[in-house]
Design a protein around this motif. Structure first.
Motif, mmCIF file in Angstrom:
data_model
loop_
_atom_site.group_PDB
_atom_site.id
_atom_site.type_symbol
_atom_site.label_atom_id
_atom_site.label_comp_id
_atom_site.label_asym_id
_atom_site.label_seq_id
_atom_site.Cartn_x
_atom_site.Cartn_y
_atom_site.Cartn_z
ATOM 1 N N UNK B 42 0.863 -1.176 0.000
ATOM 2 C CA UNK B 42 0.000 0.000 0.000
ATOM 3 C C UNK B 42 0.902 1.228 0.000
ATOM 4 N N UNK B 58 2.761 0.667 3.586
ATOM 5 C CA UNK B 58 2.861 -0.608 4.301
ATOM 6 C C UNK B 58 2.988 -1.732 3.287
ATOM 7 N N UNK B 59 3.604 -2.792 3.728
ATOM 8 C CA UNK B 59 3.584 -3.985 2.897
ATOM 9 C C UNK B 59 3.345 -5.205 3.774
ATOM 10 N N UNK B 66 4.349 -4.528 7.667
ATOM 11 C CA UNK B 66 5.524 -3.708 8.000
ATOM 12 C C UNK B 66 5.326 -2.319 7.431
ATOM 13 N N UNK B 67 5.637 -1.328 8.242
ATOM 14 C CA UNK B 67 5.533 0.045 7.758
ATOM 15 C C UNK B 67 6.815 0.432 7.045
#
Lengths: 274, 143
Positions: B42, B58-59, B66-67
């Motif tokens: 995202x 984020x992913x 995770x940011x």
């Protein structure tokens, strides 16, 4: 020998439980906080969705009819049906004995403790060595317990414990669900188009595997003994008043907000005081 | 793992490829290895402003959200549209096809705070040495 702060909470609604976990995650600080283990249950059957999952796959009519609430987690992974499980969350930083920059190492550390806890209950388990999770929400892929990540706990190749994590810089929240019992009718019907789906090959529960019945309190004791055996001495504690206040705000303004639960891209966190 | 010389690196494991007043950003091969296969990502929208050391996306990999922390401040001028169809290219090709966003820099001085390839490598090796000390009794039961 490290200490681990242990908070055992009575069963609460899913909104409160998710809000408390997030409040603890938001308030953990590097180098200043001990690792925290929270153990809790949900009062009723409820569903949590992974952070990126679409709520559109849920069979909302079925959920309503069976008084099942649903909420979005801040952790990844897939949907979990709660109510017959024991839930735990671990909050801490990369300095702790649990968390590591490698996700695989982190889940391996947790799997090691859980494997010990199960051994304390006389149950032998394996840890998965492969990851099957892929992008997309399909019937096969929607449930957490239908998709594996390395180090998740299996009995006879069926999943019994699921993990999901959130990582922000060097702080972590791990949420885990251990299936004590399993309502197969509910599990098989919460996703649209999955009515009657056969889950017997993918998921199991402790009370199908243990020689004697296992209660939530037995499992809690077994977990604490396992953490101690891994060099983390349990020390009882509770949330601070600030953490409770933040949890209450998150409950009202985030987890009970249908925008967060259904359309998180449109959700804004205005008004939540960290 | 490789850490190309021409790039700059942040301690949050992102790389920066500066060209004129723009920069491509992506995650390092170290981060890609530690996180596992990325299944969702995202990112901000074109036109959004991102601030150095603040979360900008984020992913998800291995059931972990995770940011992503911005190594530099700037305005997003392009997104890697290939990631919509296949975010796993972030894990497979972190330095080329797996780039995340292109930004127009708003503060060139921030580049000074980033690490060279050698310094970044030393930074992650320092962490690894600490871990090796902790790992003496690691029996790899679950590998």
């Amino acid at each position: 020998m490290n200490e681990i702060k242990v908070v055992v909470h009575p069963a609460a609604d899913i909104y409160t439980n998710m809000a408390v976990d997030e409040a603890l995650f938001r308030t953990v600080k590097k180098n200043t906080s001990v690792t925290l283990l929270r153990i809790y249950r949900n009062k009723n059957h409820s569903v949590t969705l992974g952070y990126f999952q679409s709520a559109e796959c849920l069979d909302v009519e079925f959920l309503k009819k069976n008084s099942i609430e649903y909420v979005r987690r801040i952790t990844g992974g897939r949907a979990v049906l709660h109510g017959d499980d024991l839930i735990f969350s671990i909050v801490g930083t990369i300095d702790s004995s649990i968390f590591h920059s490698s996700i695989s190492r982190t889940t391996k550390n947790v799997a090691k403790v859980i494997k010990k806890a199960f051994a304390n209950l006389g149950v032998d388990v394996d840890a998965s060595v492969r990851t099957t999770i892929k992008k997309g929400d399909t019937i096969q892929n929607f449930h957490c317990f239908n998709s594996l990540t390395k180090n998740e706990i299996l009995i006879g190749n069926k999943k019994i414990v699921g993990f999901a994590l959130k990582k922000r810089a060097e702080t972590f929240l791990l949420q885990g669900s251990i299936m004590l019992d399993l309502d197969r009718r509910l599990y098989s019907n919460i996703i649209k188009g999955s009515v009657g789906a056969d889950i017997s090959d993918t998921v199991t529960c402790l009370n199908d595997c243990a020689v004697e019945g296992v209660l939530a309190d037995d499992l809690t004791d077994a977990l604490l003994t396992a953490f101690a055996a891994e060099g983390m001495t349990p020390r009882s504690g509770d949330l601070s008043s600030d953490e409770w206040s933040l949890a209450e705000e998150l409950r009202k303004k985030k987890y009970m907000d249908s925008t967060w639960n259904n359309n998180p891209k449109k959700y804004t966190e205005e008004g939540i005081n960290v | 793992m490789e850490f190309p010389d021409g790039l700059k690196y942040s301690e949050e494991h992102l790389w920066v490829n500066k060209k004129d007043n723009t920069a491509l950003l992506g995650i390092t091969s170290f981060a890609a290895k530690e996180l596992g296969e990325v299944v969702f990502v995202d990112l901000p929208q074109v036109g959004d402003l991102i601030d150095q050391n603040e979360s900008f996306g984020t992913l998800e990999s291995s059931k972990t959200i995770s940011e992503l922390f911005a190594p530099l401040s700037g305005k997003v001028i392009e997104l890697n549209s290939d990631l919509e169809d296949d975010p796993s290219i972030i894990s497979e090709y972190p330095y080329d096809d797996g780039w995340l966003v292109k930004i127009e820099l708003t503060d060139n001085d921030e580049l000074e705070s980033l690490l060279s390839s050698d310094t970044y490598q030393a930074f992650i090796e320092e962490d690894d040495e600490l871990e090796e000390d902790d790992d003496d009794d690691d029996d790899d039961d679950y590998e």
